[in-house]
Write an enzyme that holds these catalytic residues in place. Structure first.
Site, mmCIF file in Angstrom:
data_model
loop_
_atom_site.group_PDB
_atom_site.id
_atom_site.type_symbol
_atom_site.label_atom_id
_atom_site.label_comp_id
_atom_site.label_asym_id
_atom_site.label_seq_id
_atom_site.Cartn_x
_atom_site.Cartn_y
_atom_site.Cartn_z
ATOM 1 N N LYS A 99 9.234 76.544 42.906
ATOM 2 C CA LYS A 99 9.003 77.768 43.678
ATOM 3 C C LYS A 99 8.212 77.351 44.915
ATOM 4 O O LYS A 99 7.067 76.910 44.820
ATOM 5 C CB LYS A 99 8.196 78.765 42.832
ATOM 6 N N CYS A 104 -7.096 70.434 49.681
ATOM 7 C CA CYS A 104 -7.929 70.499 48.477
ATOM 8 C C CYS A 104 -8.888 69.325 48.409
ATOM 9 O O CYS A 104 -9.926 69.411 47.779
ATOM 10 C CB CYS A 104 -7.033 70.516 47.258
ATOM 11 N N GLU A 143 -14.712 77.144 48.805
ATOM 12 C CA GLU A 143 -13.698 76.367 49.524
ATOM 13 C C GLU A 143 -13.299 77.147 50.783
ATOM 14 O O GLU A 143 -12.676 78.195 50.683
ATOM 15 C CB GLU A 143 -12.482 76.185 48.606
HETATM 16 P P1 NAD Z 1 -2.246 80.016 46.052
HETATM 17 O O1 NAD Z 1 -2.888 79.782 44.730
HETATM 18 O O2 NAD Z 1 -2.493 81.289 46.739
HETATM 19 O O3 NAD Z 1 -0.658 79.873 45.940
HETATM 20 C C1 NAD Z 1 -0.066 78.698 45.426
HETATM 21 C C2 NAD Z 1 1.323 79.050 44.944
HETATM 22 O O4 NAD Z 1 1.221 79.915 43.818
HETATM 23 C C3 NAD Z 1 2.205 79.765 45.968
HETATM 24 O O5 NAD Z 1 3.538 79.303 45.846
HETATM 25 C C4 NAD Z 1 2.125 81.228 45.508
HETATM 26 O O6 NAD Z 1 3.262 81.974 45.876
HETATM 27 C C5 NAD Z 1 2.058 81.047 44.013
HETATM 28 N N1 NAD Z 1 1.489 82.163 43.267
HETATM 29 C C6 NAD Z 1 0.631 83.120 43.689
HETATM 30 N N2 NAD Z 1 0.360 83.978 42.694
HETATM 31 C C7 NAD Z 1 1.043 83.549 41.614
HETATM 32 C C8 NAD Z 1 1.150 83.989 40.273
HETATM 33 N N3 NAD Z 1 0.504 85.068 39.840
HETATM 34 N N4 NAD Z 1 1.922 83.283 39.424
HETATM 35 C C9 NAD Z 1 2.570 82.186 39.832
HETATM 36 N N5 NAD Z 1 2.521 81.723 41.090
HETATM 37 C C10 NAD Z 1 1.749 82.382 41.971
HETATM 38 O O7 NAD Z 1 -2.679 78.752 46.954
HETATM 39 P P2 NAD Z 1 -2.312 78.481 48.474
HETATM 40 O O8 NAD Z 1 -3.111 79.430 49.295
HETATM 41 O O9 NAD Z 1 -0.843 78.396 48.653
HETATM 42 O O10 NAD Z 1 -2.884 76.990 48.641
HETATM 43 C C11 NAD Z 1 -4.211 76.729 48.881
HETATM 44 C C12 NAD Z 1 -4.936 76.360 47.599
HETATM 45 O O11 NAD Z 1 -4.252 75.298 46.940
HETATM 46 C C13 NAD Z 1 -6.326 75.840 47.864
HETATM 47 O O12 NAD Z 1 -7.225 76.369 46.922
HETATM 48 C C14 NAD Z 1 -6.177 74.343 47.671
HETATM 49 O O13 NAD Z 1 -7.371 73.679 47.349
HETATM 50 C C15 NAD Z 1 -5.163 74.265 46.594
HETATM 51 N N6 NAD Z 1 -4.492 72.961 46.622
HETATM 52 C C16 NAD Z 1 -4.746 72.057 45.627
HETATM 53 C C17 NAD Z 1 -4.170 70.798 45.661
HETATM 54 C C18 NAD Z 1 -4.456 69.761 44.608
HETATM 55 O O14 NAD Z 1 -3.722 68.784 44.547
HETATM 56 N N7 NAD Z 1 -5.479 69.903 43.794
HETATM 57 C C19 NAD Z 1 -3.293 70.469 46.696
HETATM 58 C C20 NAD Z 1 -3.040 71.430 47.684
HETATM 59 C C21 NAD Z 1 -3.641 72.672 47.626
#
Ligand code: NAD
Length: 478
Positions: free
Chosen positions: A169, A278, A379
């Site tokens: 997704k 992240c 963050e």
């Molecule tokens: P997010 O959690 O808002 O969304 C991530 C994904 O989850 C998107 O595809 C979104 O559509 C989906 N999503 C949202 N609600 C959902 C639900 N209820 N069920 C299933 N999927 C759902 O994060 P973001 O804003 O896209 O990305 C930023 C965040 O990601 C930051 O907190 C960052 O630190 C983290 N991040 C972590 C890593 C890592 O490797 N640890 C890498 C990149 C980003």
């Protein structure tokens, strides 16, 4: 979207606009607005493809992944330009290196596909007791928007090498590179082995995570959503791994000051991704003996950075992903001011000029006397670092660990004992010494504490995250 080897629209015929961060609100594409029934079709396609894919000799999977690596290399510039358009990350400093890393990830997992193997116990001549590492089945991968290609590269090749099939997704804010990657992959994979759906978290992400046909959920995103994903997967005890947020410390010792320190600190702070990473080292602890000197050099170097159009070769730092994230970072800058932090550089959004045409922020460097500030705890996910002086190593380690996150950490010291004993005391799943970038295919990657569950990127991550062990005990007739 890619479902069962076909390019398809959403079943309900709905579309969603994709905007580019570099021009406020400018629509550059429309993608299908996938919902539960689209997710269901994709999961069914992945289930149907699973038996034949897992039954292949590993060299067949290896060859397919190797060909995808070649295709990614051939289309590297296209993928990089699409990344810049899609995410706002600068082409030269971020998007190109990321596209190159994606190819390396496919090549690495092609290489280790033969390592999905078990062990034989010394159980006597009349017994054959062995383990098999078997794939889990269908993997549901959920991606964030900040580095979509790289994070797809953490999941897809590892899952496929181990014999699983995948439904991805894509993030609603950055789906274009993932759709293009899906097309490239589809040329080298049987239909249904990799499927990609687009849509929002609620409409497509949640149904994927909750789908009974998904055996493993591999999620990268925020800690807040990650917790909900874990609860949903727990309803049916599906396997789950989580790569979540971070609030990563960078600790500079006097012996760490060299010509490369400042560029290393900028890299670790992920200014090339507008701090939207992240692993961004956003809390910079400078030893008091070198505090003023390093702070001065950091600010001086950042003043030379060019912020602007991500597709421009001269650009060091591009645009923030969307209005919401832009407002959120501005809100943190306000909070910093209210809490009395000093802005040594930046501190507010550009008020006029060409940068106001997109979601642009210039780099901000704040100073703080300690750890007890919102900007040291939460963050920010923006181009903001907070610099804090320290004197005592126990104090700085305590401050560095005083967070519910534990993803990455950076130690800057050329005294081996000092550097490594500090690295070992930090509560983080990845510690880098004297460098800010340095992520390579094959390294173990994952968070401690609320930064995640499980490991990725590595052989270890592939085996633990995408296989399950079967023990077989056989009595032999003598
Ligand atoms: P997010 O959690 O808002 O969304 C991530 C994904 O989850 C998107 O595809 C979104 O559509 C989906 N999503 C949202 N609600 C959902 C639900 N209820 N069920 C299933 N999927 C759902 O994060 P973001 O804003 O896209 O990305 C930023 C965040 O990601 C930051 O907190 C960052 O630190 C983290 N991040 C972590 C890593 C890592 O490797 N640890 C890498 C990149 C980003």
């Amino acid at each position: 979207m890619l479902v069962g080897g076909e390019r398809v629209g959403a079943a309900a015929g709905e579309w969603a606009d994709v905007t580019t961060p570099s021009r406020r609100g400018q629509v550059v594409a429309r993608v299908p607005r996938g919902r539960a029934e689209d997710v269901d079709r994709a999961v069914r396609a992945a289930r149907a493809a699973f038996p034949a894919w897992r039954a292949q000799h590993f060299t067949v999977r290896q060859r397919a992944l190797g060909r995808i690596a070649d295709a990614v290399e051939e289309h590297q510039e296209e993928l990089a330009r699409l990344t810049a358009l899609d995410t706002g990350n600068a082409l030269r400093t971020q998007a190109r290196p990321e596209a190159a890393f994606l190819a390396a990830l496919f090549r690495y997992f092609a290489g280790v596909a033969g390592e999905v193997k078990g062990t034989v116990l010394p159980a006597g001549d009349d017994q054959l007791q062995y383990t098999r590492l078997e794939p889990l089945g269908v993997v549901g991968g959920v991606l964030p928007w900040n580095s979509p290609l790289m994070i797809a590269g953490f999941k897809v090749p590892a899952a496929l090498a181990a014999g699983n099939t995948v439904v991805l997704k894509a993030a609603e804010d950055a789906p274009l590179t993932i759709l293009r990657l899906a097309e490239l992959c589809a040329e080298h994979l049987p239909p249904g082995v990799l499927n990609v759906v687009t849509g929002t978290g609620e409409e497509a992400g949640a149904p994927l995570v909750a789908h009974p046909g998904v055996d493993k959920v591999s999620f990268t995103g925020s800690t807040e959503v990650g917790k909900r994903v874990a609860v949903s997967a727990a309803e049916r005890l599906a396997h789950v791994s989580l790569e979540l947020g971070g609030k990563n410390p960078s600790i500079v010792f006097p012996s760490g000051v060299d010509d490369q320190l400042v560029d290393g600190l900028l890299l670790s702070a992920r200014f090339s991704r507008q701090g939207q990473s992240c692993t961004a080292g956003s809390r910079v602890f400078l030893h008091e003996d070198v505090h003023d000197e390093v702070l001065g050099r950091l600010v001086e170097r950042l003043r030379t950075w060019t912020v602007g159009d991500p597709l421009d070769e001269a650009t060091d730092m591009g645009a923030i992903i969307n209005e919401q994230q832009f407002s959120s970072v501005c809100g943190y800058l306000d909070a910093g001011r209210e809490e009395g932090l000093t802005a040594v550089l930046g501190g507010s959004a550009p008020a006029e000029g060409p940068l106001t045409e997109g979601y642009y922020l210039t780099p901000t460097v704040l100073t703080a006397p300690g750890n007890d500030f919102r900007l040291m705890r939460e963050e920010v996910f923006g181009p903001v670092v907070v610099v804090v002086p320290w004197r005592d190593v126990d104090d700085v380690v305590r401050m560095a660990n005083d967070t519910h996150y534990g993803l990455a950490a950076y130690v800057w010291s050329h005294d081996l004992d000092e550097a490594l004993t500090t690295a070992h005391r930090l509560e983080a799943g990845w510690v880098q010494v004297n460098q800010g970038g340095g992520q390579v295919a094959g390294q173990s990657y994952g968070g401690y504490k609320q930064s995640g569950l499980g490991r990725e990127v590595s052989l270890e991550g592939m085996l633990a995250g995408f296989t399950q062990t079967k023990q077989v005990n056989v009595r032999l007739r003598s």
